[in-house]
Scaffold this motif. Structure first.
Motif, PDB file in Angstrom:
ATOM      1  N   LYS A 106       0.825  -1.207   0.000  1.00  0.00           N
ATOM      2  CA  LYS A 106       0.000   0.000   0.000  1.00  0.00           C
ATOM      3  C   LYS A 106       0.868   1.269   0.000  1.00  0.00           C
ATOM      4  CE  LYS A 106      -2.748   1.981   3.410  1.00  0.00           C
ATOM      5  NZ  LYS A 106      -3.627   1.860   4.570  1.00  0.00           N
ATOM      6  N   ASP A 107       1.916   1.273   0.833  1.00  0.00           N
ATOM      7  CA  ASP A 107       2.807   2.430   0.891  1.00  0.00           C
ATOM      8  C   ASP A 107       3.606   2.579  -0.399  1.00  0.00           C
ATOM      9  OD1 ASP A 107       1.900   2.980   3.440  1.00  0.00           O
ATOM     10  OD2 ASP A 107       3.586   1.979   4.431  1.00  0.00           O
ATOM     11  N   MET A 108       4.027   1.467  -0.973  1.00  0.00           N
ATOM     12  CA  MET A 108       4.783   1.484  -2.226  1.00  0.00           C
ATOM     13  C   MET A 108       3.923   2.074  -3.337  1.00  0.00           C
ATOM     14  SD  MET A 108       7.705   0.626  -3.681  1.00  0.00           S
ATOM     15  CE  MET A 108       8.431  -0.692  -2.769  1.00  0.00           C
ATOM     16  N   GLU A 109       2.675   1.673  -3.406  1.00  0.00           N
ATOM     17  CA  GLU A 109       1.764   2.203  -4.425  1.00  0.00           C
ATOM     18  C   GLU A 109       1.551   3.703  -4.247  1.00  0.00           C
ATOM     19  OE1 GLU A 109      -1.744  -0.203  -4.139  1.00  0.00           O
ATOM     20  OE2 GLU A 109      -0.740  -1.969  -4.947  1.00  0.00           O
ATOM     21  N   LYS A 110       1.466   4.151  -3.001  1.00  0.00           N
ATOM     22  CA  LYS A 110       1.301   5.581  -2.716  1.00  0.00           C
ATOM     23  C   LYS A 110       2.521   6.364  -3.202  1.00  0.00           C
ATOM     24  CE  LYS A 110       0.573   8.846   1.032  1.00  0.00           C
ATOM     25  NZ  LYS A 110       0.537   9.043   2.483  1.00  0.00           N
ATOM     26  N   GLU A 111       3.722   5.858  -2.916  1.00  0.00           N
ATOM     27  CA  GLU A 111       4.947   6.534  -3.360  1.00  0.00           C
ATOM     28  C   GLU A 111       5.019   6.589  -4.881  1.00  0.00           C
ATOM     29  OE1 GLU A 111       8.361   4.728  -1.566  1.00  0.00           O
ATOM     30  OE2 GLU A 111       8.111   5.893   0.272  1.00  0.00           O
ATOM     31  N   ILE A 112       4.710   5.492  -5.540  1.00  0.00           N
ATOM     32  CA  ILE A 112       4.757   5.461  -7.007  1.00  0.00           C
ATOM     33  C   ILE A 112       3.726   6.425  -7.580  1.00  0.00           C
ATOM     34  CG2 ILE A 112       4.325   4.011  -9.036  1.00  0.00           C
ATOM     35  CD1 ILE A 112       5.767   1.738  -7.552  1.00  0.00           C
ATOM     36  N   SER A 113       2.556   6.505  -6.955  1.00  0.00           N
ATOM     37  CA  SER A 113       1.522   7.440  -7.391  1.00  0.00           C
ATOM     38  C   SER A 113       2.004   8.889  -7.264  1.00  0.00           C
ATOM     39  CB  SER A 113       0.254   7.228  -6.577  1.00  0.00           C
ATOM     40  OG  SER A 113      -0.704   8.187  -6.903  1.00  0.00           O
ATOM     41  N   LYS A 120      13.162   8.751  -0.163  1.00  0.00           N
ATOM     42  CA  LYS A 120      12.676   7.997   0.988  1.00  0.00           C
ATOM     43  C   LYS A 120      12.600   8.868   2.239  1.00  0.00           C
ATOM     44  CE  LYS A 120      11.978   3.757  -0.306  1.00  0.00           C
ATOM     45  NZ  LYS A 120      10.641   3.210  -0.251  1.00  0.00           N
ATOM     46  N   THR A 121      13.532   9.798   2.387  1.00  0.00           N
ATOM     47  CA  THR A 121      13.558  10.621   3.593  1.00  0.00           C
ATOM     48  C   THR A 121      12.756  11.914   3.455  1.00  0.00           C
ATOM     49  OG1 THR A 121      15.656  11.650   2.941  1.00  0.00           O
ATOM     50  CG2 THR A 121      15.779   9.707   4.357  1.00  0.00           C
ATOM     51  N   GLN A 122      12.700  12.498   2.229  1.00  0.00           N
ATOM     52  CA  GLN A 122      12.071  13.805   2.072  1.00  0.00           C
ATOM     53  C   GLN A 122      10.865  13.815   1.129  1.00  0.00           C
ATOM     54  OE1 GLN A 122      15.045  16.740   1.035  1.00  0.00           O
ATOM     55  NE2 GLN A 122      16.552  15.738   2.327  1.00  0.00           N
ATOM     56  N   GLY A 123      10.619  12.715   0.457  1.00  0.00           N
ATOM     57  CA  GLY A 123       9.513  12.663  -0.490  1.00  0.00           C
ATOM     58  C   GLY A 123       9.822  13.444  -1.763  1.00  0.00           C
ATOM     59  N   VAL A 124       8.770  13.804  -2.500  1.00  0.00           N
ATOM     60  CA  VAL A 124       8.917  14.508  -3.770  1.00  0.00           C
ATOM     61  C   VAL A 124       9.649  15.844  -3.588  1.00  0.00           C
ATOM     62  CG1 VAL A 124       7.638  15.640  -5.629  1.00  0.00           C
ATOM     63  CG2 VAL A 124       6.962  13.381  -4.866  1.00  0.00           C
ATOM     64  N   ALA A 178      14.303   7.950 -12.304  1.00  0.00           N
ATOM     65  CA  ALA A 178      15.273   7.023 -11.717  1.00  0.00           C
ATOM     66  C   ALA A 178      14.709   6.399 -10.441  1.00  0.00           C
ATOM     67  CB  ALA A 178      16.591   7.736 -11.428  1.00  0.00           C
ATOM     68  N   VAL A 179      14.112   7.224  -9.594  1.00  0.00           N
ATOM     69  CA  VAL A 179      13.535   6.721  -8.343  1.00  0.00           C
ATOM     70  C   VAL A 179      12.372   5.781  -8.634  1.00  0.00           C
ATOM     71  CG1 VAL A 179      12.308   7.372  -6.234  1.00  0.00           C
ATOM     72  CG2 VAL A 179      14.288   8.701  -6.981  1.00  0.00           C
ATOM     73  N   ARG A 180      11.497   6.172  -9.564  1.00  0.00           N
ATOM     74  CA  ARG A 180      10.346   5.323  -9.891  1.00  0.00           C
ATOM     75  C   ARG A 180      10.816   3.959 -10.401  1.00  0.00           C
ATOM     76  NH1 ARG A 180       7.016   6.916 -14.789  1.00  0.00           N
ATOM     77  NH2 ARG A 180       8.729   5.814 -15.744  1.00  0.00           N
ATOM     78  N   MET A 181      11.803   3.955 -11.290  1.00  0.00           N
ATOM     79  CA  MET A 181      12.303   2.689 -11.831  1.00  0.00           C
ATOM     80  C   MET A 181      12.901   1.823 -10.717  1.00  0.00           C
ATOM     81  SD  MET A 181      13.922   4.083 -15.400  1.00  0.00           S
ATOM     82  CE  MET A 181      14.343   2.512 -16.123  1.00  0.00           C
ATOM     83  N   ALA A 182      13.623   2.448  -9.785  1.00  0.00           N
ATOM     84  CA  ALA A 182      14.198   1.710  -8.665  1.00  0.00           C
ATOM     85  C   ALA A 182      13.090   1.146  -7.777  1.00  0.00           C
ATOM     86  CB  ALA A 182      15.129   2.613  -7.858  1.00  0.00           C
ATOM     87  N   GLN A 183      12.039   1.933  -7.554  1.00  0.00           N
ATOM     88  CA  GLN A 183      10.905   1.480  -6.755  1.00  0.00           C
ATOM     89  C   GLN A 183      10.224   0.276  -7.404  1.00  0.00           C
ATOM     90  OE1 GLN A 183      11.302   2.828  -3.872  1.00  0.00           O
ATOM     91  NE2 GLN A 183       9.445   4.008  -3.586  1.00  0.00           N
TER      92      GLN A 183
END
Length: 97
Positions: free
Chosen positions: A13-20, A72-76, A40-45
C-alpha cells in the motif's frame, strides 16, 4: 506466516502511494533534471537494477541510489531543484521599458 522486510522495503500500500506521488510529479511541468531524478527513483521502486537504470537514463548508479535515498527521507520535495535563481537587479519600472 508473516512477511519479512528490510528497512528499505515498504508494504504494498505504501509502495503504491509513493509510485503514485512520483507519477503525478513526473506528469507535472518540471525541469528535466527533476524529471530524470523522479524517473530514476520510480524505476528503482519498481525493482529495476541500478545498473540498468543508469544505462537507460545515462546516469551513474550512485545517482540512482542517492536520489532514491533522498526520496525515501524527504519525499517529492527532496528531488525538486533547490536553486530558484537570483533576484534581478532591475526594478519593475526598468523592465517595462
Amino acid at each position: 506466516m508473516t512477511k519479512k522486510m528490510n528497512n528499505l522495503q515498504l508494504p504494498q500500500k505504501d509502495m503504491e502511494k509513493e509510485i503514485s506521488q512520483l507519477e503525478s510529479f513526473i506528469k507535472s511541468d518540471i525541469d528535466v533534471r527533476e524529471l530524470k531524478r523522479a524517473i530514476a527513483v520510480r524505476m528503482a521502486q519498481e525493482g529495476k537494477l541500478y545498473h540498468e537504470i543508469s544505462k537507460i537514463l545515462g546516469v551513474s548508479e550512485f545517482f540512482v541510489g542517492y536520489w532514491k535515498k533522498i526520496f525515501k527521507t524527504q519525499g517529492v520535495e527532496g528531488i525538486k531543484l533547490g536553486y530558484k535563481g537570483s533576484r534581478g537587479y532591475l526594478t519593475e519600472r526598468q523592465t517595462d521599458v
